[in-house]
Enzyme design. Structure first.
Site, PDB file in Angstrom:
ATOM      1  N   LYS A  67       0.806  -1.218   0.000  1.00 52.95           N
ATOM      2  CA  LYS A  67       0.000   0.000   0.000  1.00 52.95           C
ATOM      3  C   LYS A  67       0.845   1.277   0.000  1.00 52.95           C
ATOM      4  CE  LYS A  67      -4.200  -1.909   2.071  1.00 52.95           C
ATOM      5  NZ  LYS A  67      -5.238  -1.742   3.098  1.00 52.95           N
ATOM      6  N   ASN A  88      -4.946   1.999  -1.430  1.00 50.24           N
ATOM      7  CA  ASN A  88      -5.482   0.664  -1.679  1.00 50.24           C
ATOM      8  C   ASN A  88      -6.233   0.597  -3.007  1.00 50.24           C
ATOM      9  OD1 ASN A  88      -7.869   2.051  -1.070  1.00 50.24           O
ATOM     10  ND2 ASN A  88      -8.764   0.293  -0.016  1.00 50.24           N
ATOM     11  N   ALA A 133      -2.631   0.773   8.637  1.00 50.83           N
ATOM     12  CA  ALA A 133      -4.076   0.543   8.740  1.00 50.83           C
ATOM     13  C   ALA A 133      -4.743   1.641   9.551  1.00 50.83           C
ATOM     14  CB  ALA A 133      -4.350  -0.813   9.371  1.00 50.83           C
ATOM     15  N   ARG A 158       5.492   6.452  17.836  1.00 51.05           N
ATOM     16  CA  ARG A 158       4.727   6.282  16.585  1.00 51.05           C
ATOM     17  C   ARG A 158       3.302   6.805  16.745  1.00 51.05           C
ATOM     18  NH1 ARG A 158       5.251   0.770  13.415  1.00 51.05           N
ATOM     19  NH2 ARG A 158       4.394   2.173  11.832  1.00 51.05           N
ATOM     20  N   MET A 219     -10.477  -4.661  13.230  1.00 54.78           N
ATOM     21  CA  MET A 219     -10.364  -4.484  11.791  1.00 54.78           C
ATOM     22  C   MET A 219     -10.013  -5.783  11.074  1.00 54.78           C
ATOM     23  SD  MET A 219      -8.667  -0.667  11.792  1.00 54.78           S
ATOM     24  CE  MET A 219      -8.120  -0.667  10.103  1.00 54.78           C
ATOM     25  N   GLY A 243     -13.947  -7.047  10.948  1.00 55.79           N
ATOM     26  CA  GLY A 243     -13.720  -6.152   9.819  1.00 55.79           C
ATOM     27  C   GLY A 243     -14.256  -6.611   8.480  1.00 55.79           C
TER      28      GLY A 243
END
EC number: 1.1.1.25
Length: 275
Positions: A67, A88, A133, A158, A219, A243
């Site tokens: 991605k 995507n 994601a 992060r 997810m 998900g």
């Protein structure tokens, strides 16, 4: 009449439900679509994409681990792809430029809001993980105007980076970052954006994040209850969702981007549950 060619590209890709989903969309809408799966070599994603469009391909869905490469490869990016830092969905515009889009975030929000009736406005949301994601869904989640959105991650730096990146979009939302061990009060909605469930693992989260009315969304999708959702149920979550609906909804948005037609999703989700 020749069908227009579309595909999902990834490595591995044989497990992908996308060909089944898009064939159901084509059947439902009467669109002339042929949709396949392409496993790209890890060392030649770009060459595989170029070859697909040179052969007359109309659009690609991109799955792990490509991605970010898809985003970097594009000549143009939609606003939501730009913010997500990943793509995507790929297609060529009328001038032949390669355009990147990201439909993951809107797929998640539509599944929560439209399919499950979860109102996100004014709610406290905890999002677990700080990878691609999660980056792909933060913008659409903030657009629903939650009162608070907390990004929790194993590596605090992060999570802080993501919170800083999306701070301009948090107009009426308190946006914060923390480690997995820090949240200790109940949230209205908890979204697991880590891949822990794939390995049967759990993020090291305190059960105190689950209150009487907490809704939990993983997810990842599975025929059985995911590891994370099972943990949430055992600690009092009122509802849990996986998900699969997000997968179908993001696919429907890709189909709309490519074809200008919005397929219905409810019957497709039900079909996949019983396949």
């Amino acid at each position: 009449m020749t069908n227009d060619l579309y595909a999902v590209i990834g490595h591995p890709v044989s497990h992908s439900k996308s060909p089944r989903i898009h064939s159901l969309f084509a059947e439902q809408t009467g669109e002339s679509v042929e949709y396949t799966a392409i496993q790209a070599p890890m060392e030649d994603f770009e060459g595989t994409v170029r070859d697909f469009f040179e052969r007359g391909g109309k659009g690609l869905n991109v799955t792990v681990p490509f991605k970010e490469q898809a985003w970097a490869l594009a000549d143009k990016r939609t606003e939501r792809a730009e913010k997500a830092g990943a793509a995507n969905t790929l297609f060529q515009d009328k001038d032949g430029a390669l355009v990147a889009d990201n439909t993951d975030g809107c797929g998640l929000v539509r599944d929560l809001v439209n399919n499950h009736g979860v109102d996100l406005a004014g709610k406290r949301i905890l999002v677990l993980g700080a990878g691609g994601a999660v980056r792909g869904v933060l913008g659409p989640l903030l657009a629903e105007h939650p009162s608070e959105l907390v990004v929790a991650n194993r590596t605090l730096a992060r999570a802080e980076t993501l919170a800083s990146l999306f701070a301009p979009e948090a107009v009426d939302t308190r946006l914060a970052a923390c480690g997995f061990d820090q949240p200790d009060s109940p949230f209205d909605v908890i979204i697991n954006g880590t891949s822990a469930s794939l390995k049967g693992d759990l993020p090291p989260l305190s059960p105190s994040v689950i209150g009487d009315g907490t809704v939990v969304y993983d997810m990842m999708y599975s025929l059985q209850t995911t590891t994370f959702n099972q943990w949430a149920l055992e600690h009092g979550a009122v509802q849990v969702f996986d998900g699969l609906g997000m997968l179908v909804e993001q696919a429907a948005e890709s189909f709309r981007v490519w074809r200008g037609v919005c397929p219905g999703t409810a019957a497709v989700i039900e079909t996949l549950r019983t396949d």
